[in-house]
Design a protein around this motif. Structure first.
Motif, PDB file in Angstrom:
ATOM      1  N   GLN A 124     -21.282  -2.637   9.468  1.00 41.82           N
ATOM      2  CA  GLN A 124     -19.710  -2.864   9.702  1.00 41.82           C
ATOM      3  C   GLN A 124     -19.431  -3.716  10.350  1.00 41.82           C
ATOM      4  O   GLN A 124     -18.419  -4.610   9.841  1.00 41.82           O
ATOM      5  CB  GLN A 124     -19.392  -1.268  10.054  1.00 41.82           C
ATOM      6  CG  GLN A 124     -18.611  -0.509   8.941  1.00 41.82           C
ATOM      7  CD  GLN A 124     -17.952   0.863   9.321  1.00 41.82           C
ATOM      8  OE1 GLN A 124     -17.217   1.002  10.689  1.00 41.82           O
ATOM      9  NE2 GLN A 124     -17.400   1.782   8.819  1.00 41.82           N
TER      10      GLN A 124
ATOM     11  N   GLN B 165     -11.042  -5.179   3.607  1.00 42.99           N
ATOM     12  CA  GLN B 165     -11.567  -3.668   3.937  1.00 42.99           C
ATOM     13  C   GLN B 165     -10.922  -2.380   4.031  1.00 42.99           C
ATOM     14  O   GLN B 165     -11.358  -1.432   3.543  1.00 42.99           O
ATOM     15  CB  GLN B 165     -11.230  -4.233   6.082  1.00 42.99           C
ATOM     16  CG  GLN B 165     -12.171  -3.361   6.285  1.00 42.99           C
ATOM     17  CD  GLN B 165     -12.009  -1.916   6.706  1.00 42.99           C
ATOM     18  OE1 GLN B 165     -10.874  -1.438   7.379  1.00 42.99           O
ATOM     19  NE2 GLN B 165     -11.910  -1.204   7.612  1.00 42.99           N
ATOM     20  N   TYR B 166      -9.364  -2.609   3.780  1.00 44.58           N
ATOM     21  CA  TYR B 166      -8.809  -1.452   3.216  1.00 44.58           C
ATOM     22  C   TYR B 166      -8.763  -0.914   2.129  1.00 44.58           C
ATOM     23  O   TYR B 166      -9.588   0.745   2.338  1.00 44.58           O
ATOM     24  CB  TYR B 166      -7.374  -1.847   3.689  1.00 44.58           C
ATOM     25  CG  TYR B 166      -6.280  -0.665   3.126  1.00 44.58           C
ATOM     26  CD1 TYR B 166      -6.016   0.344   4.191  1.00 44.58           C
ATOM     27  CD2 TYR B 166      -5.966  -0.366   1.824  1.00 44.58           C
ATOM     28  CE1 TYR B 166      -4.997   1.495   3.599  1.00 44.58           C
ATOM     29  CE2 TYR B 166      -5.361   0.014   1.186  1.00 44.58           C
ATOM     30  CZ  TYR B 166      -4.892   1.187   2.472  1.00 44.58           C
ATOM     31  OH  TYR B 166      -4.106   2.030   1.658  1.00 44.58           O
ATOM     32  N   LEU B 167      -8.941  -1.575   1.132  1.00 42.48           N
ATOM     33  CA  LEU B 167      -9.561  -1.151  -0.610  1.00 42.48           C
ATOM     34  C   LEU B 167     -10.645  -0.688  -0.603  1.00 42.48           C
ATOM     35  O   LEU B 167     -11.570   0.240  -0.660  1.00 42.48           O
ATOM     36  CB  LEU B 167      -9.620  -2.248  -0.646  1.00 42.48           C
ATOM     37  CG  LEU B 167      -8.088  -2.845  -1.883  1.00 42.48           C
ATOM     38  CD1 LEU B 167      -7.991  -4.605  -2.495  1.00 42.48           C
ATOM     39  CD2 LEU B 167      -7.527  -1.901  -2.238  1.00 42.48           C
ATOM     40  N   ALA B 168     -11.821  -0.841   0.621  1.00 41.19           N
ATOM     41  CA  ALA B 168     -13.157  -0.574   0.090  1.00 41.19           C
ATOM     42  C   ALA B 168     -13.379   0.625   1.332  1.00 41.19           C
ATOM     43  O   ALA B 168     -14.566   0.772   0.725  1.00 41.19           O
ATOM     44  CB  ALA B 168     -14.716  -2.158   0.359  1.00 41.19           C
ATOM     45  N   ASN B 169     -12.845   0.498   2.154  1.00 38.82           N
ATOM     46  CA  ASN B 169     -12.891   1.802   2.976  1.00 38.82           C
ATOM     47  C   ASN B 169     -12.175   3.312   2.487  1.00 38.82           C
ATOM     48  O   ASN B 169     -10.930   3.617   3.412  1.00 38.82           O
ATOM     49  CB  ASN B 169     -12.243   1.302   4.689  1.00 38.82           C
ATOM     50  CG  ASN B 169     -12.425   2.283   5.920  1.00 38.82           C
ATOM     51  OD1 ASN B 169     -13.282   3.250   5.813  1.00 38.82           O
ATOM     52  ND2 ASN B 169     -11.692   2.268   6.764  1.00 38.82           N
ATOM     53  N   ASP B 170     -13.143   3.495   1.669  1.00 42.02           N
ATOM     54  CA  ASP B 170     -12.363   4.405   0.458  1.00 42.02           C
ATOM     55  C   ASP B 170     -12.705   5.670   0.681  1.00 42.02           C
ATOM     56  O   ASP B 170     -12.641   7.236   0.343  1.00 42.02           O
ATOM     57  CB  ASP B 170     -12.334   4.254  -0.622  1.00 42.02           C
ATOM     58  CG  ASP B 170     -13.625   3.648  -1.447  1.00 42.02           C
ATOM     59  OD1 ASP B 170     -14.644   4.263  -0.285  1.00 42.02           O
ATOM     60  OD2 ASP B 170     -13.053   3.801  -2.358  1.00 42.02           O
TER      61      ASP B 170
ATOM     62  N   ARG C 165     -22.323   2.051  11.606  1.00 41.37           N
ATOM     63  CA  ARG C 165     -21.273   1.165  12.744  1.00 41.37           C
ATOM     64  C   ARG C 165     -22.009   0.022  13.228  1.00 41.37           C
ATOM     65  O   ARG C 165     -21.406  -0.844  12.914  1.00 41.37           O
ATOM     66  CB  ARG C 165     -21.168   1.968  14.278  1.00 41.37           C
ATOM     67  CG  ARG C 165     -20.991   1.048  15.114  1.00 41.37           C
ATOM     68  CD  ARG C 165     -21.002   2.021  16.648  1.00 41.37           C
ATOM     69  NE  ARG C 165     -20.231   1.136  17.258  1.00 41.37           N
ATOM     70  CZ  ARG C 165     -21.200   1.268  18.928  1.00 41.37           C
ATOM     71  NH1 ARG C 165     -21.681   2.562  19.382  1.00 41.37           N
ATOM     72  NH2 ARG C 165     -19.897   0.762  19.916  1.00 41.37           N
TER      73      ARG C 165
ATOM     74  N   TRP D  82     -17.888  -0.770   1.543  1.00 42.92           N
ATOM     75  CA  TRP D  82     -17.417  -1.073   2.836  1.00 42.92           C
ATOM     76  C   TRP D  82     -18.228  -0.222   3.494  1.00 42.92           C
ATOM     77  O   TRP D  82     -18.581   0.872   2.994  1.00 42.92           O
ATOM     78  CB  TRP D  82     -16.461  -0.314   3.842  1.00 42.92           C
ATOM     79  CG  TRP D  82     -16.085  -0.643   4.869  1.00 42.92           C
ATOM     80  CD1 TRP D  82     -15.460   0.835   5.953  1.00 42.92           C
ATOM     81  CD2 TRP D  82     -15.838  -1.894   6.305  1.00 42.92           C
ATOM     82  NE1 TRP D  82     -15.706   0.746   7.176  1.00 42.92           N
ATOM     83  CE2 TRP D  82     -15.714  -1.003   7.242  1.00 42.92           C
ATOM     84  CE3 TRP D  82     -16.144  -2.334   5.799  1.00 42.92           C
ATOM     85  CZ2 TRP D  82     -15.224  -1.735   8.391  1.00 42.92           C
ATOM     86  CZ3 TRP D  82     -16.046  -3.555   6.672  1.00 42.92           C
ATOM     87  CH2 TRP D  82     -15.881  -2.446   8.454  1.00 42.92           C
TER      88      TRP D  82
ATOM     89  N   ASN E 232      -8.929 -11.313   4.546  1.00 35.92           N
ATOM     90  CA  ASN E 232     -10.552 -10.108   4.454  1.00 35.92           C
ATOM     91  C   ASN E 232      -9.467  -8.516   5.070  1.00 35.92           C
ATOM     92  O   ASN E 232     -10.210  -7.984   4.703  1.00 35.92           O
ATOM     93  CB  ASN E 232     -11.013 -10.816   5.953  1.00 35.92           C
ATOM     94  CG  ASN E 232     -11.283 -11.621   4.680  1.00 35.92           C
ATOM     95  OD1 ASN E 232     -11.988 -11.900   3.527  1.00 35.92           O
ATOM     96  ND2 ASN E 232     -11.854 -12.976   5.583  1.00 35.92           N
ATOM     97  N   ALA E 233      -8.595  -8.032   5.744  1.00 31.25           N
ATOM     98  CA  ALA E 233      -7.791  -7.175   6.032  1.00 31.25           C
ATOM     99  C   ALA E 233      -7.761  -6.165   4.958  1.00 31.25           C
ATOM    100  O   ALA E 233      -8.259  -4.794   4.480  1.00 31.25           O
ATOM    101  CB  ALA E 233      -6.610  -6.956   6.978  1.00 31.25           C
TER     102      ALA E 233
ATOM    103  N   ILE F 289       0.791  -1.024  -0.261  1.00 35.16           N
ATOM    104  CA  ILE F 289      -0.423  -0.011   0.007  1.00 35.16           C
ATOM    105  C   ILE F 289       0.403   1.506   0.360  1.00 35.16           C
ATOM    106  O   ILE F 289       0.284   2.591  -0.078  1.00 35.16           O
ATOM    107  CB  ILE F 289      -1.059  -0.291   1.607  1.00 35.16           C
ATOM    108  CG1 ILE F 289      -0.598  -0.036   2.546  1.00 35.16           C
ATOM    109  CG2 ILE F 289      -2.275  -1.278   0.942  1.00 35.16           C
ATOM    110  CD1 ILE F 289      -1.393  -0.342   3.636  1.00 35.16           C
TER     111      ILE F 289
END
Lengths: 202, 202
Positions: free
Chosen positions: A91, A72-77, A88, A84, A68-69, A58
């Motif tokens: 998520q 989450q990272y990619l979709a949490n944009d 609350r 994502w 899966n982390a 990254i």
């Protein structure tokens, strides 16, 4: 540019490839052959000391492991209409299913496929293979029950939780699972394949 | 009020109890005895169809499963000084270690303890127990390597990732693991125990 270290026929790596494509993110793919122990070289262990694929670069000196982390990272944009969820509880629900996938599904459904497809079902692995079916079918039954009442796993729509569970479910038959027993799972897989910019494995 | 269904000597449940205490959140604890199969009753399966503890009731008709998803939910309270980090990369790094815990650590470190402590180390489980030590020590070695260069697992400070990994690591000796081999892990466990409002298991 993002760089992925992975194997396109690994479900855990396919998750990342599918999401990158659906998000329209360009990336470089570096193939890692786990049977040649390329995930255990000193160079690879410097990226992920746990010696597993996929790994996402990254930043020039920053690498993220655990499929899966990475999802989450990619979709949490920061775009609430992406994959994502924003709320609350939604998520946490997505994460619940992603932890379910890694703990109760992947070790059985994916490992059966690994023994059959990657290792060629050697006789000395037959007992280990047979031990996968009970827990694997239990996981598929949990999915079936949820999908009898819900179109997707979290937030009422397609999210990274669906990507995580689709990856090994859609190839479960390669490990010997009979997916015909699970009509709601099959209908959900069709919905997943119908999402914009869906791509298959490989 | 929040309600937890769990067993206070289960590491996965202790994670939730520790975090609730550190966040100062009142809750009701309902004990579930897994040896009596209380997690497989129809009533319990209605809360979590996967039949596992812990389960957190977050609304009268809303229950969340998977210990690490529960940790993320509770800590993700919009207060950036709490235990779920604020930044995108830090969040993903915390999740990376939480997925590592569930996939590479818990199935070995926790299960060895379960066989010894809960099942009383029956002879017919001895081979299964012995199979836990190789992967379990490998996971502890991955932690040791990270902790030789870092005080905590994510975001440079104490987060839910530390709670997730502390839960079964600090009782790994109950399953037969020799933690004296891992000085950096021991120093980190001392740091975890030194956090405000830390409580022990049980």
């Amino acid at each position: 540019m993002l760089r992925v270290y992975g194997d396109v026929f690994s479900g855990n790596c396919y998750k990342v490839k599918l999401l990158l494509h659906q998000l329209g993110l360009e990336h470089e793919w570096r193939n890692i052959d786990i049977l040649k122990r390329e995930s255990r070289t000193p160079e690879f262990l410097a990226l992920n000391s746990n010696g597993r694929i996929p790994v996402l670069q990254i930043a020039p000196d920053m690498h993220l492991a655990e499929s899966n982390a990475i999802l989450q990272y990619l979709a949490n944009d920061g775009q609430s209409d992406r994959l994502w969820p924003g709320g609350r509880a939604d998520q946490a629900r997505a994460l619940q299913w992603m932890f379910f996938e890694q703990y109760s599904h992947e070790p059985y459904v994916a490992t059966a496929r690994y023994i059959v497809r990657y290792l060629g079902r050697p006789p000395e692995q037959e007992e280990r293979l047979q031990d996968k079916f009970g827990p694997g079918y239990a996981a598929l039954s949990v999915m079936e029950k949820h999908l009898e009442a819900n179109a997707f796993f979290a937030a009422g729509r397609y999210t990274v939780a669906d990507i995580a569970l689709y990856a090994y479910t859609h190839v479960a038959h390669e490990g010997g699972f009979d997916l015909a027993r699970f009509p709601a799972v099959n209908a959900w897989m069709e919905r997943v394949r119908g999402q914009p910019r869906h791509i298959g494995m490989g």
